[in-house]
Write a protein that holds these residues in place. Structure first.
Motif, PDB file in Angstrom:
ATOM      1  N   ASP A   2       0.827  -1.201   0.000  1.00 34.70           N
ATOM      2  CA  ASP A   2       0.000   0.000   0.000  1.00 34.70           C
ATOM      3  C   ASP A   2       0.865   1.256   0.000  1.00 34.70           C
ATOM      4  O   ASP A   2       2.064   1.221   0.311  1.00 34.70           O
ATOM      5  CB  ASP A   2      -1.038  -0.026   1.132  1.00 34.70           C
ATOM      6  N   LYS A   3       0.257   2.354  -0.385  1.00 32.92           N
ATOM      7  CA  LYS A   3       0.980   3.605  -0.603  1.00 32.92           C
ATOM      8  C   LYS A   3       1.677   4.107   0.668  1.00 32.92           C
ATOM      9  O   LYS A   3       2.844   4.501   0.624  1.00 32.92           O
ATOM     10  CB  LYS A   3       0.006   4.666  -1.128  1.00 32.92           C
ATOM     11  N   LEU A   4       0.982   4.089   1.800  1.00 33.02           N
ATOM     12  CA  LEU A   4       1.577   4.580   3.045  1.00 33.02           C
ATOM     13  C   LEU A   4       2.793   3.740   3.433  1.00 33.02           C
ATOM     14  O   LEU A   4       3.831   4.281   3.811  1.00 33.02           O
ATOM     15  CB  LEU A   4       0.548   4.591   4.180  1.00 33.02           C
ATOM     16  N   ARG A   5       2.676   2.427   3.318  1.00 34.57           N
ATOM     17  CA  ARG A   5       3.803   1.541   3.658  1.00 34.57           C
ATOM     18  C   ARG A   5       5.022   1.873   2.816  1.00 34.57           C
ATOM     19  O   ARG A   5       6.133   1.992   3.340  1.00 34.57           O
ATOM     20  CB  ARG A   5       3.373   0.089   3.453  1.00 34.57           C
ATOM     21  N   LYS A   6       4.830   2.036   1.523  1.00 29.51           N
ATOM     22  CA  LYS A   6       5.945   2.370   0.626  1.00 29.51           C
ATOM     23  C   LYS A   6       6.543   3.722   0.988  1.00 29.51           C
ATOM     24  O   LYS A   6       7.768   3.892   1.003  1.00 29.51           O
ATOM     25  CB  LYS A   6       5.444   2.356  -0.825  1.00 29.51           C
TER      26      LYS A   6
END
Length: 165
Positions: A2-6
């Motif tokens: 997911d975007k936040l993790r990246k």
């Protein structure tokens, strides 16, 4: 991913640029936390909280080391929670996620009276990596397991990883 993790991983790699041990540390803790979380049957939100906290748990180590020459556990808890909150806020994370992640980071070197299951998993995952990185012998590893570890999956991973009974 997911975007936040990246975004969190990218930010941590930027913060720790030139320090492959530190980068490897948070990635390994994250992997162990995920393995334990899968066995513990956490909700999707709790898995996201644990995933984010396990990545950010040592976010203050570089700054503390650069400023003071060392980064003890209590300092990491205090400054780490602040820095993690700032990063997550800048990345647009929700307030509930930020609050939970910061709480876990603020306690990740406190080994007594652990009542939060996510904190328990974070501490176990961090120790699984620290025992190797610190070159601990089987005796102290087993003693820590007996004193602090509570999850069956964490105990199983520790026993198998370090070949202890």
């Amino acid at each position: 991913m997911d975007k936040l993790r990246k975004q969190v991983i990218d930010e941590l790699i930027d913060i720790n640029a030139g320090d492959p041990k530190r980068i490897g540390h948070f990635l390994k803790v994250n992997a162990y936390a995920d393995l334990i979380a899968q066995d513990e049957g956490l909700s999707d939100f709790d898995r996201q909280v644990l995933d984010t906290a396990s990545l950010l748990h040592d976010v203050a180590v570089k700054e503390l080391s650069d400023t003071y020459g060392y980064a003890d556990g209590k300092q990491q808890e205090v400054l780490g929670a602040v820095k993690a909150g700032e990063i997550l806020d800048e990345l647009g994370a929700g307030e509930e996620l930020i609050d939970r992640v910061c709480f876990l980071i603020s306690k990740h070197h406190t080994y007594e009276d652990i009542e939060d299951p996510l904190l328990q998993i974070l501490i176990e995952a961090d120790f699984l990596v620290n025992a190797y990185e610190d070159g601990l012998e089987p005796g102290p590893i087993k003693a820590f397991m007996n004193k602090v570890f509570k999850t069956e999956s964490g105990k199983k991973l520790l026993k198998k990883t370090y070949a202890i009974a």
